[in-house]
Write an enzyme that holds these catalytic residues in place. Structure first.
Site, PDB file in Angstrom:
ATOM      1  N   ARG A  88       0.892  -1.203  -0.032  1.00 25.34           N
ATOM      2  CA  ARG A  88       0.176   0.220  -0.090  1.00 25.34           C
ATOM      3  C   ARG A  88       0.919   1.112  -0.133  1.00 25.34           C
ATOM      4  O   ARG A  88       1.805   1.443   0.851  1.00 25.34           O
ATOM      5  CB  ARG A  88      -0.876   0.076   1.399  1.00 25.34           C
ATOM      6  CG  ARG A  88      -1.653  -1.395   1.235  1.00 25.34           C
ATOM      7  CD  ARG A  88      -3.007  -0.987   2.259  1.00 25.34           C
ATOM      8  NE  ARG A  88      -3.580  -2.477   2.457  1.00 25.34           N
ATOM      9  CZ  ARG A  88      -4.540  -2.852   1.888  1.00 25.34           C
ATOM     10  NH1 ARG A  88      -4.973  -2.407   0.688  1.00 25.34           N
ATOM     11  NH2 ARG A  88      -5.105  -3.920   2.305  1.00 25.34           N
ATOM     12  N   GLU A 143     -16.485  -7.060   8.906  1.00 21.97           N
ATOM     13  CA  GLU A 143     -15.909  -6.115   9.727  1.00 21.97           C
ATOM     14  C   GLU A 143     -16.268  -4.933   9.620  1.00 21.97           C
ATOM     15  O   GLU A 143     -15.960  -3.923  10.603  1.00 21.97           O
ATOM     16  CB  GLU A 143     -14.470  -6.347   9.529  1.00 21.97           C
ATOM     17  CG  GLU A 143     -14.097  -5.777   8.210  1.00 21.97           C
ATOM     18  CD  GLU A 143     -12.642  -5.740   7.483  1.00 21.97           C
ATOM     19  OE1 GLU A 143     -11.867  -6.086   8.640  1.00 21.97           O
ATOM     20  OE2 GLU A 143     -12.347  -5.361   6.489  1.00 21.97           O
ATOM     21  N   ALA A 193     -26.109 -19.411   8.333  1.00 21.40           N
ATOM     22  CA  ALA A 193     -26.030 -18.488   9.510  1.00 21.40           C
ATOM     23  C   ALA A 193     -27.549 -18.150  10.188  1.00 21.40           C
ATOM     24  O   ALA A 193     -28.269 -17.908   9.283  1.00 21.40           O
ATOM     25  CB  ALA A 193     -25.336 -17.283   9.536  1.00 21.40           C
ATOM     26  N   ASP A 253     -12.601  -8.547  -1.211  1.00 21.75           N
ATOM     27  CA  ASP A 253     -13.639  -7.712  -0.828  1.00 21.75           C
ATOM     28  C   ASP A 253     -14.980  -7.409  -1.820  1.00 21.75           C
ATOM     29  O   ASP A 253     -16.059  -7.518  -1.288  1.00 21.75           O
ATOM     30  CB  ASP A 253     -13.336  -6.068  -0.219  1.00 21.75           C
ATOM     31  CG  ASP A 253     -12.178  -5.899   0.634  1.00 21.75           C
ATOM     32  OD1 ASP A 253     -12.011  -6.871   1.438  1.00 21.75           O
ATOM     33  OD2 ASP A 253     -11.536  -4.939   0.643  1.00 21.75           O
TER      34      ASP A 253
END
Ligand code: F6P
Length: 323
Positions: free
Chosen positions: A72, A222, A186, A127
């Protein structure tokens, strides 16, 4: 065009190696020379180039991570950093750049292409938060890692009648959590695009027990305001009133390092090839992605200025399946 460079940038994603391999082999096929850049944009600024041949990309596809290295790079946000990168590429006779990476990396690609340098992006991040593609390289593997954890945790949850929180990566995008939640069965999923508070999650757990389940598992992205740590603070404080014990597992970086799944290897190979084909057609300033199972290009300007929307049908499916 003769010489193109390829780099991997941002968080490593399983499948990046397969994408580099495809860029090299397709590049050579169409008559380009291909140079690898080490350590992402930082290596571009530092002039860390090396020629890549067909044998240099043998036996890399099965490994997670990126053999070129990634970074990064703060300096690339500055015009001076990008000017230095262009100067380095000109010095090495490089006429176009392929950037394998996610959101931040493609913002860098766009900035570079705005300065007149031909760049083609390849959609790669666990992501799956990039517009211009249905899926990104790495997300399938990351979901499978989460799924394996969920399956194991359910065994323990059922044995103890406990509730579990599993936190997945994904920054502000809930895709990994949502798909892991559906595939893992879930009881509840909380994602930034459809946040749940601690009381709602406690209620979902309670209802699962009331319906006769011997476990209750929540997948938490998150990027949700109430991430696993905050939720645990709540459940510890309200241990008596909720009436059941809760444990949390934060998956974190283990989701990034796995061997890429077949789906990710194939996607990476197709998108790597697509990036070279785009350059060979004279296209630049675009992202190579997959839409409706077709390799397509989308202008980087559109990609960096568009938020990828949540698939509302999948969110509804997760809700129905949890009952
Ligand atoms: O963008 C990929 C990602 O793994 C995110 O899901 C996560 O929030 C972030 O990178 C972590 O960044 P780093 O590896 O720099 O800690």
């Amino acid at each position: 065009m003769k010489r193109v460079a390829v780099l991997t940038s941002g968080g490593d994603a399983p499948g990046m190696n397969a994408a580099i391999r495809a860029v090299v082999r397709t590049g050579l096929e169409v008559g380009f020379e291909v140079y690898g850049v080490e350590n992402g944009y930082a290596g571009l600024i530092a002039g860390q180039f090396r020629p890549l041949g067909r044998r240099d990309v043998s036996e890399v596809m099965q490994w997670g991570g990126t053999f070129l290295g990634s970074a990064r790079c703060e300096a690339f946000y500055e015009v001076s950093g990008r000017q230095e990168a262009i100067a380095q590429m000109e010095k090495h006779g490089i006429e176009a750049l392929i950037v394998i990476g996610g959101n931040g990396s493609q913002t860098g690609s766009y900035a570079l292409s705005q300065m007149g340098f031909p760049v083609v992006g390849v959609a790669s991040t666990i992501d799956n938060d990039l517009a211009g593609t249905d899926v990104t390289i790495g997300v399938d593997t990351a979901i499978n890692v989460a799924l394996e954890a969920i399956d194991r945790l359910k065994v323990t949850a059922s044995s103890h009648g406990r509730a579990f929180l599993v936190e997945t990566m994904g920054r502000k995008c809930g895709y990994v959590a949502l798909i892991s939640g559906i595939a893992g069965g879930a009881e509840v999923v909380s994602i930034p695009e459809a946040e749940l508070g601690p009381e709602e999650i406690a209620q979902a757990f309670r209802e699962a027990y009331d319906r006769g389940k011997n476990h209750a598992l929540a997948v938490i992205a998150e990027g949700a305001t109430y991430n696993a740590l905050k939720l645990m603070a709540y459940f510890e404080e309200h241990r008596e009133s909720t009436g059941f014990a809760v444990r949390a597992t934060i998956l974190g970086h283990v989701q990034r390092g796995a061997a890429p799944t077949a789906a990710d290897r194939l996607l990476a190979t197709r998108l790597g090839e697509g990036a070279i084909r785009a350059l060979a057609r004279g296209e630049a300033g675009v992202l190579t992605g997959l839409r409706g199972n077709h390799v397509v290009t989308t202008p980087l300007e559109e990609v960096v200025n568009t938020a990828k929307p949540l698939d509302a049908e999948l969110a509804e499916l997760a809700r129905i399946m949890a009952i």
